[in-house]
Design a protein around this motif. Sequence first.
Motif, PDB file in Angstrom:
ATOM      1  N   ALA A  46       0.837  -1.209   0.000  1.00  0.00           N
ATOM      2  CA  ALA A  46       0.000   0.000   0.000  1.00  0.00           C
ATOM      3  C   ALA A  46       0.870   1.258   0.000  1.00  0.00           C
ATOM      4  N   LEU A  47       1.942   1.252   0.792  1.00  0.00           N
ATOM      5  CA  LEU A  47       2.862   2.395   0.824  1.00  0.00           C
ATOM      6  C   LEU A  47       3.514   2.629  -0.531  1.00  0.00           C
ATOM      7  N   PHE A  48       3.977   1.554  -1.144  1.00  0.00           N
ATOM      8  CA  PHE A  48       4.680   1.672  -2.418  1.00  0.00           C
ATOM      9  C   PHE A  48       3.745   2.083  -3.557  1.00  0.00           C
ATOM     10  N   LEU A  49       2.444   1.912  -3.361  1.00  0.00           N
ATOM     11  CA  LEU A  49       1.490   2.301  -4.391  1.00  0.00           C
ATOM     12  C   LEU A  49       0.981   3.729  -4.220  1.00  0.00           C
ATOM     13  N   MET A  94      10.586   5.480  -5.230  1.00  0.00           N
ATOM     14  CA  MET A  94      11.830   4.751  -4.999  1.00  0.00           C
ATOM     15  C   MET A  94      12.068   3.727  -6.110  1.00  0.00           C
ATOM     16  N   PRO A  95      13.337   3.359  -6.334  1.00  0.00           N
ATOM     17  CA  PRO A  95      13.653   2.393  -7.405  1.00  0.00           C
ATOM     18  C   PRO A  95      12.931   1.062  -7.195  1.00  0.00           C
ATOM     19  N   LEU A  96      12.576   0.433  -8.289  1.00  0.00           N
ATOM     20  CA  LEU A  96      11.839  -0.826  -8.224  1.00  0.00           C
ATOM     21  C   LEU A  96      12.604  -1.888  -7.457  1.00  0.00           C
ATOM     22  N   THR A 114      10.513  -5.516   0.318  1.00  0.00           N
ATOM     23  CA  THR A 114       9.344  -6.397   0.437  1.00  0.00           C
ATOM     24  C   THR A 114       9.767  -7.841   0.700  1.00  0.00           C
ATOM     25  N   LEU A 115      10.796  -8.303  -0.004  1.00  0.00           N
ATOM     26  CA  LEU A 115      11.284  -9.670   0.202  1.00  0.00           C
ATOM     27  C   LEU A 115      11.882  -9.843   1.600  1.00  0.00           C
ATOM     28  N   MET A 116      12.590  -8.824   2.079  1.00  0.00           N
ATOM     29  CA  MET A 116      13.159  -8.897   3.419  1.00  0.00           C
ATOM     30  C   MET A 116      12.059  -8.997   4.469  1.00  0.00           C
ATOM     31  N   VAL A 117      11.048  -8.145   4.338  1.00  0.00           N
ATOM     32  CA  VAL A 117       9.936  -8.162   5.289  1.00  0.00           C
ATOM     33  C   VAL A 117       9.180  -9.484   5.193  1.00  0.00           C
TER      34      VAL A 117
END
Length: 217
Positions: free
Chosen positions: A41-44, A51-53, A60-63
Amino acid sequence: MQTTKTKRNIVKREKDALLLTARTISLVFTPFFLPVMGLIALFLFSYLSLMPLMYKITVTLMVWLFTVVMPQLLIRLYRHYQGWSLLKMLKREERMVPYIISIACYLLCLYIMSSLHMPHFMRAVLTAAVAIQIICAILNNWWKISTHTAAIGGTTGAVMAFAFIFGFNPLWWICALILLAGIVGTSRTLLRLHTLGEVTGGFFVGLMAGFVVVMFT
């Protein structure tokens, strides 16, 4: 006689299919998906969309690793170590250690994000998820609240808070999340793992905690 038996077989197949669908929904929409959904939601909808893709994918993968994979893996290992069946693990009295494991994984992820000086709102999502886990763990002493619907409620509350902060229209997101909460809550009651009060209570506990933490931290 044959017709009655055939009808019973049809009813049994339909019931088995319904329960299989309910189990699948419960497995897919685990209580651990809140931080990942919050980040999406934040990234959208926020300035973080600039921020860079690769950065967004990496975060996202880390989280996902710390809040989905690691808690589920450690909880499964703990269950096998104890020799418990899945049904025993779902009993209210046996849920405290899984809560502690998930809270510890979330706190570790939050510590790493703070150490890397990641943006405040990313950490707010993790803080909200930790708060919901802690509240559910405390309530578990008296009430087997649904963490599945608490996670969806937390996501809904976080989206509402982000809508206030960043000024976007969250209507479709909220409608989709409420619909999802209804589907997941129905699945949990069909499986007789929670009552209607437990799934409803879980959603509203998550909703309030998610909104307040994201809005005021």
